[in-house]
Design a protein around this motif. Structure first.
Motif, PDB file in Angstrom:
ATOM      1  N   PRO A  72      29.923  63.112   4.939  1.00 20.65           N
ATOM      2  CA  PRO A  72      31.037  62.775   4.051  1.00 20.65           C
ATOM      3  C   PRO A  72      32.395  63.160   4.632  1.00 20.65           C
ATOM      4  O   PRO A  72      33.384  62.454   4.440  1.00 20.65           O
ATOM      5  N   LYS A  90      31.822  61.713  -1.768  1.00 21.51           N
ATOM      6  CA  LYS A  90      30.492  62.067  -2.266  1.00 21.51           C
ATOM      7  C   LYS A  90      30.195  61.378  -3.596  1.00 21.51           C
ATOM      8  O   LYS A  90      29.065  60.936  -3.834  1.00 21.51           O
ATOM      9  N   ASP A 141      27.151  58.734  -4.249  1.00 21.53           N
ATOM     10  CA  ASP A 141      26.179  58.908  -5.337  1.00 21.53           C
ATOM     11  C   ASP A 141      26.066  57.621  -6.161  1.00 21.53           C
ATOM     12  O   ASP A 141      24.969  57.224  -6.572  1.00 21.53           O
ATOM     13  N   ARG A 197      19.956  60.966   1.995  1.00 24.36           N
ATOM     14  CA  ARG A 197      20.641  62.096   2.619  1.00 24.36           C
ATOM     15  C   ARG A 197      19.703  62.679   3.660  1.00 24.36           C
ATOM     16  O   ARG A 197      18.618  63.171   3.325  1.00 24.36           O
TER      17      ARG A 197
END
Length: 199
Positions: free
Chosen positions: A43, A58, A62, A79
Motif C-alpha cells: 500500500p 487500504k 478492501d 494479501r
C-alpha cells in the motif's frame, strides 16, 4: 517529496508531473497498478505513486477485494508477502487447468518439493540438515531453488565449517498465495491424513 495540486489533480514527484483525471479515478488507478504488477504491491508504494494517504489506499483495496468476491469475478485480491496481488478465482481452477494444461504452475521435481517443505517447516536450516531428513544429498536441489528465487541464504550456523542457513523466500509465499509462514497448515494435519489413509 510529493506535492499535490488540488485544483487540477496533478501530482509532482521529483520534477515529474503526473496528470490525474480526478478523485473518482483513484480506485481505477489502484486496480490498474495491481493488474500490471507481477509481484505483490505494498500500500505504501501505491500511496507514494498516487500521492494519497496510505490509509485511503487500504480502504479502497478492501472495497475492491469485496467487490471481486460479491460479483463473482474471474480474479480475487489477496494479501501476500506484505502486499496485495491479483490471483485467478480459485473456483475456476478446473477450467483454468484445462485451458493452460501443464503451464498452470511452476514445475518442480519431487526432490525440490520435499526440500521446500522441509525448509518451510524447519527454517532456518542447512543443506546437511535437509539431507539428513530426506536421506539423500540435496546440494544441487537447494542451489536450484535459490536460483529460482524460492529459497534464500539466511546467515551461517555457528559451528565448524560455518554452513550456510537457508530460508524460504518471498517468492515461495507468493506462489502459494500466503501472506506469511503462519498461514502454512500445521504438520499435525498431515500426520492425521497419513493415519486416516493407513486405516
Amino acid at each position: 517529496m510529493i506535492e499535490k495540486d488540488e485544483k487540477d489533480n496533478r501530482i509532482f514527484d521529483a520534477g515529474t508531473e503526473l496528470n490525474l483525471f480526478g478523485p473518482g479515478w483513484i480506485k481505477t488507478y489502484i486496480e490498474g497498478i495491481l493488474f500490471i504488477s507481477e509481484d505483490p504491491v505494498r500500500p505504501g508504494v501505491i500511496s507514494e505513486t498516487l500521492g494519497i494517504e496510505e490509509k485511503k489506499v487500504k480502504k479502497i483495496i478492501d472495497t475492491l477485494e469485496k467487490e471481486y468476491i460479491e460479483q463473482n469475478r474471474g480474479f480475487v485480491l489477496k494479501r501476500v508477502s506484505g502486499g496485495y496481488r491479483l490471483y485467478s478465482n480459485p473456483t475456476l481452477n478446473e477450467v483454468l487447468q484445462r485451458f493452460v494444461r501443464t503451464n498452470i504452475r511452476t514445475h518442480l521435481s519431487q526432490a525440490a518439493l520435499e526440500t521446500l517443505a522441509i525448509t518451510a517447516y524447519k527454517q532456518p536450516i542447512t543443506r546437511t540438515q535437509i539431507a539428513e531428513i530426506r536421506g539423500v544429498r540435496t546440494d544441487s536441489v537447494v542451489l536450484t531453488l535459490v536460483d529460482k528465487g524460492l529459497l534464500k541464504e539466511s546467515g551461517k550456523l555457528k559451528e565448524p565449517g560455518s554452513p550456510i542457513l537457508y530460508r524460504t523466500a518471498e517468492r515461495f509465499l507468493e506462489l502459494l498465495g500466503l501472506n506469511s509462514l503462519k498461514d502454512l497448515p500445521p504438520l499435525k494435519e498431515f500426520k492425521e491424513d497419513e493415519e486416516s489413509t493407513e486405516d
